[in-house]
Every structure is written in structure tokens, then in C-alpha cells.
Design a protein around this motif. Structure first.
Motif, PDB file in Angstrom:
ATOM      1  N   ALA A   1       0.782  -1.123  -0.042  1.00  0.00           N
ATOM      2  CA  ALA A   1       0.306   0.292  -0.563  1.00  0.00           C
ATOM      3  C   ALA A   1       0.603   1.160   0.191  1.00  0.00           C
ATOM      4  CB  ALA A   1      -0.758   0.221   1.169  1.00  0.00           C
ATOM      5  N   GLU A   2       2.043   0.767   0.899  1.00  0.00           N
ATOM      6  CA  GLU A   2       2.618   1.912   0.979  1.00  0.00           C
ATOM      7  C   GLU A   2       3.317   2.487  -0.674  1.00  0.00           C
ATOM      8  OE1 GLU A   2       4.146   2.288   5.910  1.00  0.00           O
ATOM      9  OE2 GLU A   2       5.765   0.866   3.533  1.00  0.00           O
ATOM     10  N   TRP A   3       3.559   1.345  -1.253  1.00  0.00           N
ATOM     11  CA  TRP A   3       4.382   1.245  -2.608  1.00  0.00           C
ATOM     12  C   TRP A   3       3.538   2.441  -3.866  1.00  0.00           C
ATOM     13  CZ3 TRP A   3       4.243   0.549  -7.353  1.00  0.00           C
ATOM     14  CH2 TRP A   3       5.332   0.622  -8.296  1.00  0.00           C
ATOM     15  N   GLU A   4       2.305   1.732  -3.620  1.00  0.00           N
ATOM     16  CA  GLU A   4       0.918   2.794  -4.731  1.00  0.00           C
ATOM     17  C   GLU A   4       0.784   3.811  -4.548  1.00  0.00           C
ATOM     18  OE1 GLU A   4      -2.924   1.290  -6.539  1.00  0.00           O
ATOM     19  OE2 GLU A   4      -1.676  -0.329  -6.251  1.00  0.00           O
ATOM     20  N   TYR A   5       0.929   4.348  -2.853  1.00  0.00           N
ATOM     21  CA  TYR A   5       0.352   5.263  -2.468  1.00  0.00           C
ATOM     22  C   TYR A   5       1.666   6.519  -3.432  1.00  0.00           C
ATOM     23  CZ  TYR A   5      -0.368   9.145   0.877  1.00  0.00           C
ATOM     24  OH  TYR A   5      -0.526  10.563   1.445  1.00  0.00           O
ATOM     25  N   CYS A   6       2.410   5.420  -2.469  1.00  0.00           N
ATOM     26  CA  CYS A   6       4.215   6.724  -3.453  1.00  0.00           C
ATOM     27  C   CYS A   6       4.352   7.241  -5.171  1.00  0.00           C
ATOM     28  CB  CYS A   6       5.297   6.130  -2.855  1.00  0.00           C
ATOM     29  SG  CYS A   6       5.048   6.450  -1.091  1.00  0.00           S
ATOM     30  N   ALA A   7       4.250   5.356  -5.439  1.00  0.00           N
ATOM     31  CA  ALA A   7       3.937   5.399  -6.926  1.00  0.00           C
ATOM     32  C   ALA A   7       2.449   6.143  -7.660  1.00  0.00           C
ATOM     33  CB  ALA A   7       3.781   4.512  -7.044  1.00  0.00           C
ATOM     34  N   ARG A   8       1.762   6.521  -6.833  1.00  0.00           N
ATOM     35  CA  ARG A   8       0.740   7.552  -7.857  1.00  0.00           C
ATOM     36  C   ARG A   8       0.664   8.689  -7.498  1.00  0.00           C
ATOM     37  NH1 ARG A   8      -3.638   4.962  -9.672  1.00  0.00           N
ATOM     38  NH2 ARG A   8      -3.455   2.797  -9.301  1.00  0.00           N
ATOM     39  N   ALA A   9       1.542   8.897  -6.561  1.00  0.00           N
ATOM     40  CA  ALA A   9       1.699  10.755  -5.941  1.00  0.00           C
ATOM     41  C   ALA A   9      -0.259  11.184  -6.186  1.00  0.00           C
ATOM     42  CB  ALA A   9       2.708  10.987  -7.074  1.00  0.00           C
ATOM     43  N   GLY A  10      -0.699  10.889  -5.663  1.00  0.00           N
ATOM     44  CA  GLY A  10      -1.630  11.374  -6.165  1.00  0.00           C
ATOM     45  C   GLY A  10      -2.458  11.951  -7.111  1.00  0.00           C
ATOM     46  N   SER A  11      -2.083  10.829  -7.658  1.00  0.00           N
ATOM     47  CA  SER A  11      -2.534  10.184  -9.268  1.00  0.00           C
ATOM     48  C   SER A  11      -3.741   9.512  -8.813  1.00  0.00           C
ATOM     49  CB  SER A  11      -1.780  10.560 -10.672  1.00  0.00           C
ATOM     50  OG  SER A  11      -1.458   8.882 -10.002  1.00  0.00           O
ATOM     51  N   THR A  12      -4.454   9.357 -10.089  1.00  0.00           N
ATOM     52  CA  THR A  12      -5.330   8.270  -9.854  1.00  0.00           C
ATOM     53  C   THR A  12      -5.638   7.982 -11.535  1.00  0.00           C
ATOM     54  OG1 THR A  12      -7.198  10.153 -10.531  1.00  0.00           O
ATOM     55  CG2 THR A  12      -6.770   9.510  -8.387  1.00  0.00           C
ATOM     56  N   THR A  13      -4.613   8.587 -11.847  1.00  0.00           N
ATOM     57  CA  THR A  13      -4.005   7.843 -13.706  1.00  0.00           C
ATOM     58  C   THR A  13      -3.357   5.965 -13.736  1.00  0.00           C
ATOM     59  OG1 THR A  13      -2.470   9.250 -14.121  1.00  0.00           O
ATOM     60  CG2 THR A  13      -4.619   9.725 -15.179  1.00  0.00           C
ATOM     61  N   ILE A  14      -3.200   5.388 -14.816  1.00  0.00           N
ATOM     62  CA  ILE A  14      -2.746   4.107 -15.041  1.00  0.00           C
ATOM     63  C   ILE A  14      -0.809   4.268 -14.715  1.00  0.00           C
ATOM     64  CG2 ILE A  14      -2.080   2.099 -16.900  1.00  0.00           C
ATOM     65  CD1 ILE A  14      -4.551   3.377 -18.513  1.00  0.00           C
ATOM     66  N   TYR A  15      -0.888   5.940 -14.967  1.00  0.00           N
ATOM     67  CA  TYR A  15       0.558   5.385 -14.810  1.00  0.00           C
ATOM     68  C   TYR A  15       0.675   7.173 -13.329  1.00  0.00           C
ATOM     69  CZ  TYR A  15       1.920   2.703 -18.537  1.00  0.00           C
ATOM     70  OH  TYR A  15       1.697   1.361 -19.208  1.00  0.00           O
ATOM     71  N   SER A  16       2.204   7.277 -12.688  1.00  0.00           N
ATOM     72  CA  SER A  16       1.811   8.836 -12.125  1.00  0.00           C
ATOM     73  C   SER A  16       1.183   9.697 -12.823  1.00  0.00           C
ATOM     74  CB  SER A  16       2.840   8.742 -10.765  1.00  0.00           C
ATOM     75  OG  SER A  16       4.171   8.816 -12.408  1.00  0.00           O
ATOM     76  N   PHE A  17       1.821  10.248 -14.417  1.00  0.00           N
ATOM     77  CA  PHE A  17       1.765  11.118 -15.472  1.00  0.00           C
ATOM     78  C   PHE A  17       0.513  11.039 -15.742  1.00  0.00           C
ATOM     79  CE2 PHE A  17       4.559   8.076 -17.110  1.00  0.00           C
ATOM     80  CZ  PHE A  17       3.973   7.889 -18.259  1.00  0.00           C
ATOM     81  N   GLY A  18      -0.031  10.011 -15.989  1.00  0.00           N
ATOM     82  CA  GLY A  18      -1.656  10.463 -16.964  1.00  0.00           C
ATOM     83  C   GLY A  18      -1.543   8.347 -17.305  1.00  0.00           C
ATOM     84  N   ASP A  19      -2.403   9.173 -18.102  1.00  0.00           N
ATOM     85  CA  ASP A  19      -2.575   7.527 -19.262  1.00  0.00           C
ATOM     86  C   ASP A  19      -1.747   6.929 -20.330  1.00  0.00           C
ATOM     87  OD1 ASP A  19      -4.575   6.828 -17.215  1.00  0.00           O
ATOM     88  OD2 ASP A  19      -6.277   8.151 -18.104  1.00  0.00           O
ATOM     89  N   ALA A  20      -1.690   8.480 -20.743  1.00  0.00           N
ATOM     90  CA  ALA A  20      -0.375   8.002 -21.710  1.00  0.00           C
ATOM     91  C   ALA A  20       0.235   7.323 -22.736  1.00  0.00           C
ATOM     92  CB  ALA A  20      -0.638   9.547 -22.691  1.00  0.00           C
ATOM     93  N   VAL A  21       0.767   5.575 -23.147  1.00  0.00           N
ATOM     94  CA  VAL A  21       1.636   4.776 -23.143  1.00  0.00           C
ATOM     95  C   VAL A  21       2.734   5.565 -23.591  1.00  0.00           C
ATOM     96  CG1 VAL A  21       2.402   2.662 -23.147  1.00  0.00           C
ATOM     97  CG2 VAL A  21       0.476   2.953 -23.237  1.00  0.00           C
ATOM     98  N   ALA A  22       2.779   6.535 -24.902  1.00  0.00           N
ATOM     99  CA  ALA A  22       3.322   7.148 -25.560  1.00  0.00           C
ATOM    100  C   ALA A  22       4.918   8.304 -25.190  1.00  0.00           C
ATOM    101  CB  ALA A  22       2.998   7.726 -26.667  1.00  0.00           C
ATOM    102  N   GLU A  23       3.604   8.566 -23.788  1.00  0.00           N
ATOM    103  CA  GLU A  23       4.715   9.291 -22.890  1.00  0.00           C
ATOM    104  C   GLU A  23       5.892   8.440 -21.649  1.00  0.00           C
ATOM    105  OE1 GLU A  23       2.878  12.087 -20.003  1.00  0.00           O
ATOM    106  OE2 GLU A  23       1.446  13.054 -22.302  1.00  0.00           O
ATOM    107  N   LEU A  24       5.869   6.987 -21.658  1.00  0.00           N
ATOM    108  CA  LEU A  24       6.445   6.221 -20.448  1.00  0.00           C
ATOM    109  C   LEU A  24       7.817   6.425 -20.506  1.00  0.00           C
ATOM    110  CD1 LEU A  24       6.105   4.498 -18.428  1.00  0.00           C
ATOM    111  CD2 LEU A  24       5.603   2.341 -20.389  1.00  0.00           C
TER     112      LEU A  24
END
Length: 263
Positions: free
Chosen positions: A135-158
């Protein structure tokens, strides 16, 4: 809190100048996480409602009632060597993430690092270095986001944020070579899988909702998070979970540490 057994304390003279310097750098790289204050929400929704596999469901609310600190980087090889006296990694490099380590070896690193940092007075007697809970890991990885990645949903930005099978030739770059997530944490998407404290399980049913580790009597299976340079983009999401034997050693498996109070 999680039963980390500390190693026998060394005499102060046993710490070299290089060890102390590397431990000081390690201590300076922790990000303080204070749920409920500033940018850190008290609660978050863990898991993924749509897409992905069933291991990421059901989505459930986790509420933190304690604070902790999380390492900005995965543990690099020079720090591992300073603490453990060896380097098991296949892809050698001082600031490359350490790999080829089992869950127990990751636990041993945390135990020894705790002893050395207490000895060097870099952490308080009641503080310890440990692996994050899932839970700590996902909380920190998300960093307040609700998207697939912490930066958004766009795979192109990965490619800007993580090493994966589409842009990596091996675990050769140093930690922190890509962009960080919104809380300044590097390589949460890809690079190396990161061991978590939790036992392996097929669903979130029965898991605590307060950030603690989910543990079973059978501890032969453990959780990893984050994906790696060997994996496709979907495994690098904030919610993807991998159950693996605790004895797993692979050049795509490393660790990230948490600094917390021994409660």
C-alpha cells in the motif's frame, strides 16, 4: 512494526569514511511523506477498476494514520556494497540499481543499514530502514494521481519516465536517469522490480486498509511492484502487482527503502 531483526551493532571504528559518506547520501535522499498534510492525501484508491488483470481488483480505499519517508531512488550498487560488503549484480555500475537479490537478502540489507545508520547517528534509535508495504508503495508511486501511470494514461509518454523492454538494452543506466513522478521519486515505473513486505496473494480480499503489510503464514511468495527493463508497458503501471517466490534472484529485481518508526 514489521519484525525487522537488527544485526549486531558494530564498534564505531568499524565504519569507514566511505561508508559514512554513502550512508549520509542515502539519508539525504529520503522524501518525507505526511498523509493528510500539504500535497499528501490521507487516503487513496488502491488498484485498477478497468483494464489490467484481476490481481489489481477490487479497487479499495486505503487510509494512512502514520507518516514515513521513502527513498527517492532504488538502492544503488555502491550503497549495497558499503552495507553488505558484496555486489551480486549482473549489470555493474556504482550508481546502477543493485539486482540479483532475493527477498531475504533485501530484508538483510534493510536490517544492516538500520544498524549502521543508527551507529552513525543518521537516524534515531526508534527509526528503521525497511521495505515498503504494498500500500505504501502504490501510494508513493501514484503521488496523488488516479491514472494508469503517475504522469497520466498515455503510454507514449512512458519512455520519459521509465525503462522497459521497448527502450532498454539492459540494467545499465544509473538510477534516476528518467523523469521523476510528481513527488520526486525516480524509477517507480520500470527499471527494476521492487520487493514489498507483503506476502503473495491472489486478490485484495482481507488486505488491511490502513497501509500495513498483508501477511500470510506461508511467506514463500512475496509481492513485487513497478515492472522492469525486461517488461512491457502494461506491467509498469502504478497498480500492477507481481507475485513471485521469495527466493527469486533476477537481474531485473531490486529494492527501494522506507524509513519509518519501529511501531
Amino acid at each position: 512494526m514489521y519484525g525487522v531483526v537488527l544485526a549486531v551493532l558494530l564498534a564505531p571504528a568499524d565504519l569507514s569514511d566511505e561508508q559514512v559518506q554513502l550512508l549520509k547520501v542515502f539519508r539525504s535522499e529520503f522524501v518525507e511523506v505526511t498523509p493528510g498534510k500539504g500535497i499528501f492525501p490521507r487516503s487513496f484508491l488502491m488498484g485498477r477498476a478497468e483494464g489490467g488483470d484481476k490481481n489489481q481488483r477490487p479497487v479499495h480505499k486505503v487510509t494512512f494514520r502514520y507518516q514515513f519517508q521513502v527513498a527517492r531512488y532504488e538502492v544503488p550498487q555502491n550503497l549495497w556494497e558499503a552495507v553488505m560488503g558484496n555486489n551480486p549484480s549482473k549489470w555493474k555500475g556504482k550508481r546502477n540499481g543493485v539486482e540479483m537479490l532475493s527477498f531475504e537478502e533485501a530484508q538483510e540489507f534493510c536490517s544492516k543499514a538500520t544498524t549502521l545508520m543508527r551507529q552513525a547517528k543518521l537516524i534515531k534509535p526508534g527509526e528503521l530502514i525497511r521495505l515498503p508495504t504494498e500500500a505504501e508503495w502504490e501510494y508513493c508511486a501514484r503521488a496523488g494521481s488516479t491514472t494508469i501511470y503517475s504522469f497520466g494514461d498515455a503510454v507514449a509518454e512512458l519512455d520519459d519516465y521509465g525503462w522497459h523492454t521497448g527502450n532498454a538494452a539492459g540494467n545499465d543506466p544509473p538510477v534516476g536517469a528518467k523523469k521523476p513522478n510528481p513527488w520526486g521519486l525516480y524509477d517507480v515505473h520500470g527499471y527494476l522490480w521492487e520487493w514489498c513486505l507483503d506476502s503473495g496473494h491472489d486478490s485484495y480480499k482481507g488486505a488491511p486498509n490502513d497501509g500495513r503489510a498483508w501477511l500470510k503464514k506461508d511467506s514463500s511468495q512475496r509481492l513485487m511492484r513497478g515492472g522492469s527493463w525486461k517488461d512491457k508497458q502494461e506491467k509498469l503501471s502504478s497498480s500492477f502487482r507481481r507475485v513471485a517466490p521469495a527466493a527469486t534472484r533476477d537481474d531485473a529485481v531490486g529494492l527501494r527503502c522506507v524509513l519509518a518508526t519501529d511501531r
